[in-house]
Design a protein around this motif. Structure first.
Motif, PDB file in Angstrom:
ATOM      1  N   UNK A 128       0.839  -1.203   0.000  1.00  0.00           N
ATOM      2  CA  UNK A 128       0.000   0.000   0.000  1.00  0.00           C
ATOM      3  C   UNK A 128       0.871   1.249   0.000  1.00  0.00           C
ATOM      4  N   UNK A 129       0.209   2.399  -0.029  1.00  0.00           N
ATOM      5  CA  UNK A 129       0.920   3.680   0.050  1.00  0.00           C
ATOM      6  C   UNK A 129       0.839   4.278   1.450  1.00  0.00           C
ATOM      7  N   UNK A 130       0.349   3.519   2.422  1.00  0.00           N
ATOM      8  CA  UNK A 130       0.148   4.046   3.769  1.00  0.00           C
ATOM      9  C   UNK A 130       1.463   4.463   4.416  1.00  0.00           C
ATOM     10  N   UNK A 131       1.418   5.590   5.118  1.00  0.00           N
ATOM     11  CA  UNK A 131       2.546   6.006   5.940  1.00  0.00           C
ATOM     12  C   UNK A 131       2.621   5.079   7.157  1.00  0.00           C
ATOM     13  N   UNK A 132       3.822   4.675   7.531  1.00  0.00           N
ATOM     14  CA  UNK A 132       4.001   3.693   8.604  1.00  0.00           C
ATOM     15  C   UNK A 132       4.903   4.267   9.685  1.00  0.00           C
ATOM     16  N   UNK A 133       4.503   4.057  10.938  1.00  0.00           N
ATOM     17  CA  UNK A 133       5.326   4.423  12.090  1.00  0.00           C
ATOM     18  C   UNK A 133       5.788   3.142  12.762  1.00  0.00           C
ATOM     19  N   UNK A 134       7.102   2.962  12.840  1.00  0.00           N
ATOM     20  CA  UNK A 134       7.683   1.762  13.449  1.00  0.00           C
ATOM     21  C   UNK A 134       8.147   2.110  14.853  1.00  0.00           C
ATOM     22  N   UNK A 135       7.669   1.359  15.827  1.00  0.00           N
ATOM     23  CA  UNK A 135       8.075   1.591  17.215  1.00  0.00           C
ATOM     24  C   UNK A 135       8.883   0.404  17.718  1.00  0.00           C
ATOM     25  N   UNK A 136       9.944   0.696  18.468  1.00  0.00           N
ATOM     26  CA  UNK A 136      10.736  -0.372  19.069  1.00  0.00           C
ATOM     27  C   UNK A 136      11.921   0.200  19.824  1.00  0.00           C
ATOM     28  N   UNK A 137      12.405  -0.561  20.780  1.00  0.00           N
ATOM     29  CA  UNK A 137      13.583  -0.141  21.531  1.00  0.00           C
ATOM     30  C   UNK A 137      14.793  -0.066  20.602  1.00  0.00           C
ATOM     31  N   UNK A 190      -0.439   3.496  10.131  1.00  0.00           N
ATOM     32  CA  UNK A 190      -0.241   2.113  10.563  1.00  0.00           C
ATOM     33  C   UNK A 190       0.966   2.092  11.481  1.00  0.00           C
ATOM     34  N   UNK A 191       0.819   1.476  12.651  1.00  0.00           N
ATOM     35  CA  UNK A 191       1.962   1.324  13.547  1.00  0.00           C
ATOM     36  C   UNK A 191       2.408  -0.136  13.558  1.00  0.00           C
ATOM     37  N   UNK A 192       3.703  -0.341  13.411  1.00  0.00           N
ATOM     38  CA  UNK A 192       4.293  -1.672  13.537  1.00  0.00           C
ATOM     39  C   UNK A 192       5.215  -1.662  14.750  1.00  0.00           C
ATOM     40  N   UNK A 193       4.947  -2.538  15.704  1.00  0.00           N
ATOM     41  CA  UNK A 193       5.761  -2.618  16.918  1.00  0.00           C
ATOM     42  C   UNK A 193       6.773  -3.749  16.775  1.00  0.00           C
ATOM     43  N   UNK A 194       8.053  -3.421  16.904  1.00  0.00           N
ATOM     44  CA  UNK A 194       9.119  -4.421  16.814  1.00  0.00           C
ATOM     45  C   UNK A 194       9.441  -4.888  18.227  1.00  0.00           C
ATOM     46  N   UNK A 195       9.262  -6.169  18.538  1.00  0.00           N
ATOM     47  CA  UNK A 195       9.456  -6.635  19.916  1.00  0.00           C
ATOM     48  C   UNK A 195      10.908  -6.615  20.345  1.00  0.00           C
ATOM     49  N   UNK A 196      11.106  -6.414  21.639  1.00  0.00           N
ATOM     50  CA  UNK A 196      12.447  -6.514  22.211  1.00  0.00           C
ATOM     51  C   UNK A 196      12.917  -7.966  22.137  1.00  0.00           C
ATOM     52  N   UNK A 197      14.214  -8.178  22.113  1.00  0.00           N
ATOM     53  CA  UNK A 197      14.756  -9.531  21.974  1.00  0.00           C
ATOM     54  C   UNK A 197      14.347 -10.426  23.137  1.00  0.00           C
ATOM     55  N   UNK A 198      14.233  -9.862  24.346  1.00  0.00           N
ATOM     56  CA  UNK A 198      13.856 -10.697  25.484  1.00  0.00           C
ATOM     57  C   UNK A 198      12.412 -11.193  25.373  1.00  0.00           C
ATOM     58  N   UNK A 199      11.622 -10.594  24.484  1.00  0.00           N
ATOM     59  CA  UNK A 199      10.255 -11.053  24.253  1.00  0.00           C
ATOM     60  C   UNK A 199      10.155 -12.022  23.074  1.00  0.00           C
ATOM     61  N   UNK A 200      11.275 -12.372  22.511  1.00  0.00           N
ATOM     62  CA  UNK A 200      11.310 -13.344  21.408  1.00  0.00           C
ATOM     63  C   UNK A 200      12.543 -14.236  21.552  1.00  0.00           C
ATOM     64  N   UNK A 201      12.741 -14.741  22.761  1.00  0.00           N
ATOM     65  CA  UNK A 201      13.951 -15.517  23.049  1.00  0.00           C
ATOM     66  C   UNK A 201      14.073 -16.772  22.202  1.00  0.00           C
ATOM     67  N   UNK A 202      12.950 -17.281  21.716  1.00  0.00           N
ATOM     68  CA  UNK A 202      13.008 -18.456  20.851  1.00  0.00           C
ATOM     69  C   UNK A 202      13.747 -18.201  19.556  1.00  0.00           C
TER      70      UNK A 202
END
Length: 457
Positions: free
Chosen positions: A168-177, A312-324
């Motif tokens: 799409x052409x949507x503007x995106x805001x990416x949030x993450x540590x 649209x907001x995309x949240x990138x998880x911290x590494x400790x929340x994806x230890x697998x």
């Protein structure tokens, strides 16, 4: 989605003819097409027969009010964004309808800047929603093109969202540590978009002083300031036809935010020291490690720019929340740095992997990458061992071996852990967290208030 004459079309629903005429005249000046309906019954019939990008509807009308009309429109076209107009006395009605799925509401007398912003977000939202449905219904010959590594549930959800939003052409805001890989997400959005053959231009807004950032973004004319010996194109012009990634957007000043907002809204700019208006065709992807919603409340970030970026907001998880995902990342970095440093690495010891998997990684993926590079450089033999890791990782493992891990003592505690974890994964975005948890935003807020009260006791 049908756009008559190539323009987005808005259905304006209001039983006051003067108000409809005023709204229609204003919206047409913005380059949109308008269709009018004088009550809810007419609006429902119009939606049955035609396609619209958004509906702008008053709540209080003599025949079939906005509440009933919205309910019928929602049943026919769930993806059609409906924006409600309301007098102050009926704000509660509007809030209730928002909970039922309306896109937004505006109070009378209308703020036209707020109206335009709401309409733009509504159209972008519908574009994303319809693209999501199209992707879900269409067999994909090629998978998502990305260098992001991860198979954990939170990362699979993120990759899924990227696949829907990228075309799409949507503007995106990416949030993450810091260190989570926000730039990789931005690159994936560009690579999987219709603009993939155009330029992908990156700007770190925190790395430059405001005067330099303005020149970097918009360019400057010869002689505009001391040292400006020739005309220079800015990043917006360089990104024309492609994607501009504004990293650390939360670090910009209010003055710069005003200038950015104008370019986002008008798709035109002027070089520093220049008078010529330059048109640009650029998709904006921004990133931040700040809670911009909180910054808006504090008055340090403009609300209108926040909503313009946060389509649209995309949240990138911290590494400790994806230890697998740590073993996958470790294997990737080991191969990368073994090749780079001409080391023969046959593997990694189980004890070393255990230490890497249990460490909380406050610096996220970037810290893991640095740890592996250091380990490869300092390793003895052909296996990567814990002795090559930074001391902080080794000491942390020794501490955790003597610390018991508490388990949830009840269903209430389990729910609390799940809710707080989801809030962290979404960067504090309550609407997104509520969606993932399958509860209303009000229910989520009540539970968070209860947790806050517990901490204060």
């Amino acid at each position: 989605m049908t756009k008559r004459n190539g323009k987005p079309t808005v259905l304006i629903v209001d039983d006051e003819q003067v108000h409809r005429f005023m709204l229609s005249s204003m919206i047409k000046e913005w380059g949109w097409r308008c269709v009018e309906a004088d009550d809810g019954t007419t609006a429902v019939a119009a939606v049955e027969q035609n396609s619209y990008e958004a509906v702008l509807m008053d709540i209080r009308m003599a025949r079939m009010d906005g509440r009933e009309a919205f309910s019928r429109i929602k049943a026919m076209q769930p993806a059609l964004p409906v924006i409600l107009m309301t007098a102050y006395s009926s704000v509660d009605d509007a809030v209730e309808i928002i909970k039922d799925g309306a896109h937004d509401y505006l109070t009378k007398p209308l703020d036209f800047d707020r109206l335009r912003l709401a309409l733009e977000r509504a159209v972008d939202h519908r574009q994303v929603t319809e693209k999501k449905q199209q992707v879900a219904q269409t067999p994909q010959e090629e998978g998502l093109q990305t260098s992001i590594i991860g198979e954990s549930p939170v990362m699979l959800e993120l990759l899924d969202m990227i696949s829907y939003v990228a075309p799409t052409e949507a503007t995106v805001l990416i949030y993450g540590e810091s260190g989570t890989g926000k730039e990789l997400v931005a690159e994936a959005l560009h690579t999987n978009s219709e603009r993939k053959d155009g330029p992908f231009v990156k700007v770190n807004c925190a790395a430059l002083a405001e005067s330099l950032l303005e020149s970097e973004l918009f360019g400057h004319e010869k002689g505009a300031f001391t040292g400006a010996e020739k005309q220079r194109e800015g990043k917006f012009v360089q990104a024309d036809g492609g994607t501009l990634f504004l990293d650390e957007i939360g670090e910009t000043s209010q003055a710069m935010q005003v200038k950015l907002l104008r370019v986002l809204q008008e798709q035109e700019l002027q070089r520093v020291g220049g008078e010529e208006t330059i048109r640009v065709d650029v998709r904006i992807v921004a990133a931040t490690n700040r809670d911009l919603e909180e910054e808006v409340k504090k008055g340090t970030f403009r609300e209108d720019l926040y909503y313009r970026l946060n389509v649209v907001m995309l949240a990138v998880p911290a590494l400790q929340n994806r230890q697998g995902d740590i073993p996958l990342l470790v294997d990737y970095f080991v191969e990368k740095f073994a090749t780079k440093n001409r080391r023969n690495v046959t593997g990694i010891t189980s004890e070393c992997m255990k230490k890497l998997s249990s460490y909380p990684w406050p610096g996220n993926v970037r810290e893991l990458e640095n740890a592996i590079e250091r380990g490869i450089i300092l390793m003895r033999g052909e296996e990567l061992t814990e002795k090559s890791l930074p001391l902080s990782i080794q000491k942390y493992q020794a501490q955790t071996e003597t610390t018991s891990v508490s388990q949830p003592s009840s269903i209430y505690e389990s729910e609390k852990i799940l809710i707080l974890g989801t809030m962290k994964e979404t960067g504090g975005n309550k609407s997104e967290a509520a969606r993932r948890l399958g509860i209303t935003r009000k229910t989520l807020q009540n539970k968070l208030n209860k947790y806050d009260q517990e901490r204060e006791r």
